[in-house]
Design a protein around this motif. Structure first.
Motif, mmCIF file in Angstrom:
data_model
loop_
_atom_site.group_PDB
_atom_site.id
_atom_site.type_symbol
_atom_site.label_atom_id
_atom_site.label_comp_id
_atom_site.label_asym_id
_atom_site.label_seq_id
_atom_site.Cartn_x
_atom_site.Cartn_y
_atom_site.Cartn_z
ATOM 1 N N GLU A 1 0.842 -1.211 0.000
ATOM 2 C CA GLU A 1 0.000 0.000 0.000
ATOM 3 C C GLU A 1 0.874 1.258 0.000
ATOM 4 O O GLU A 1 0.549 2.252 -0.641
ATOM 5 N N HIS B 1 1.762 2.168 -3.408
ATOM 6 C CA HIS B 1 0.719 2.972 -4.072
ATOM 7 C C HIS B 1 0.838 4.437 -3.652
ATOM 8 O O HIS B 1 0.638 5.342 -4.458
ATOM 9 N N TYR C 1 -6.810 -0.635 -9.549
ATOM 10 C CA TYR C 1 -5.519 -0.224 -10.058
ATOM 11 C C TYR C 1 -5.170 -1.055 -11.283
ATOM 12 O O TYR C 1 -5.527 -2.223 -11.378
ATOM 13 N N HIS D 1 -7.199 -6.025 -6.891
ATOM 14 C CA HIS D 1 -5.822 -6.451 -7.113
ATOM 15 C C HIS D 1 -5.807 -7.647 -8.057
ATOM 16 O O HIS D 1 -5.692 -8.788 -7.627
HETATM 17 ZN ZN LIG Z 1 -2.463 -2.719 -4.804
#
Ligand SMILES: [Zn+2]
Length: 359
Positions: A221, A224, A267, A332
């Protein structure tokens, strides 16, 4: 011999005249007007639909001609060429090409322009903006999805300390702090806020076999955050929404959807690979095998698959548990590919030198 209306440029009076082209000159005759001008000194307006065409003279006088066909015939006979714009307008091929070019430009702007702009803006947003956006996002999530954590203070402190102790893989690594929450609705999950705080759900802590697995997810994370993925997704999504909003004219609905957008952010593969690489580098820098993150991902997949099987037998149609699992994995994608990459990254770990067993 097209009919025309002649205006001398000084008075508003309209003269009904006839025009003709002779020997490279334009003749204007009638209603007391007699004028001869070299064609090269006359500006001929482009043809625009049915609007009258203007023949303008250098002294401010002009003729209005409504009979397009007769004018064009006269001009063509004198060797006058149509303007480029006009020729393009009258060619359907050129028109079709223009439409294609516009569509292409719009696609390029959408596919590359907006993401690039989002990337540049996200990296330059003042911290106060991402802080405020993170606060409002967390507040919105707290209202709808999140509940207070049930982890005891000692456990939370231990995780926070362990997480804060992780060395970032490089200079300028994202700073780390955890927001503890619980969410039976979301299940085992963690997500980063734009300002770098990571929301960690009790359900993920419960699922993890050891703290290194949790640090693996947190480091992912942080990846990101480091690359501003969340902010970029928000800006990208809202760029399109903003355009639509400008069209429809309602900003309030857009603002209301921003926090949900962050939670549901899917994402791209590239972003996930980047975040995984950042996680692997973080774990390696702290002597933790990147496969710890892979272990947790694998357990998530296994839980989801068994949840799917159970659901087939579930007479009550109780979908709790399954829907939750799906949310982390669906945000994900391509999990098996990621697991493989993370396991391969273990080879980059320095050989153990009296490391404490258990890692
Ligand atoms: Zn991710």
């Amino acid at each position: 011999m097209p009919a025309a209306a002649y205006y001398d440029g000084r008075t508003a009076r309209r003269h009904e005249v006839q025009i003709s082209v002779e020997g490279g000159a334009l003749l204007v005759l009638g209603d007391g007007i007699q004028r001869r001008e070299p064609l090269s000194a006359v500006r001929v307006s482009e043809r625009l639909g049915q609007a009258p065409r203007l023949l303008s003279f250098s002294d401010g006088a002009h003729c209005e001609v409504r009979d397009h066909a007769a004018l064009e015939a006269a001009l063509a006979a004198a060797g006058h060429r149509q303007g480029l714009v006009e020729r393009l307008q009258r060619s359907w091929r050129a028109a079709a090409l223009a439409v294609l070019l516009c569509a292409g430009a719009a696609f390029i702007a959408y596919r590359w322009g907006i993401p690039l702009a989002a990337q540049l803006i996200a990296a330059r947003l003042p911290p106060a903006v991402s802080r405020q956006l993170s606060d409002s996002t967390l507040q919105a999530l707290d209202k709808i999805w999140l509940e207070p954590t049930k982890l005891d203070a000692q456990r939370r402190a231990a995780l926070s300390r362990g997480f804060a102790r992780l060395h970032p893989p490089a200079e300028g690594g994202a700073s780390a702090s955890i927001e503890f929450r619980s969410s039976p609705k979301l299940g085992p999950n963690a997500f980063a806020l734009p300002d770098g705080r990571v929301v960690l759900l009790d359900q993920l802590v419960t699922l993890a076999a050891n703290d290194d697995e949790i640090y693996g997810v947190l480091a992912h994370e942080l990846g990101h955050v480091h690359y501003h993925h969340g902010m970029r997704m928000l800006l990208q999504g809202s760029a399109v929404a903003l355009l639509l909003t400008a069209w429809v004219g309602d900003v309030s609905t857009l603002l209301a959807t921003l926090p949900a957008g962050l939670l549901q952010a899917h994402y791209s593969r590239d972003f996930e690979a980047q975040a995984d690489d950042y996680a692997a580098a973080t774990l390696l820098a702290n002597g933790i095998p990147p496969s710890r993150l892979a272990d947790l991902l694998q357990r998530l997949v296994a839980q989801r698959d068994s949840g799917n099987k159970d659901r087939g037998k579930d007479k009550d149609g109780n979908k709790d548990g399954d829907g939750e699992m799906r949310s982390y994995l669906s945000s994900h994608p391509a999990t098996s590919e990621r697991i493989l990459r993370l396991r391969q990254a273990d080879r980059l770990l320095p050989p153990p030198q009296g490391l404490s067993p258990g890692r």
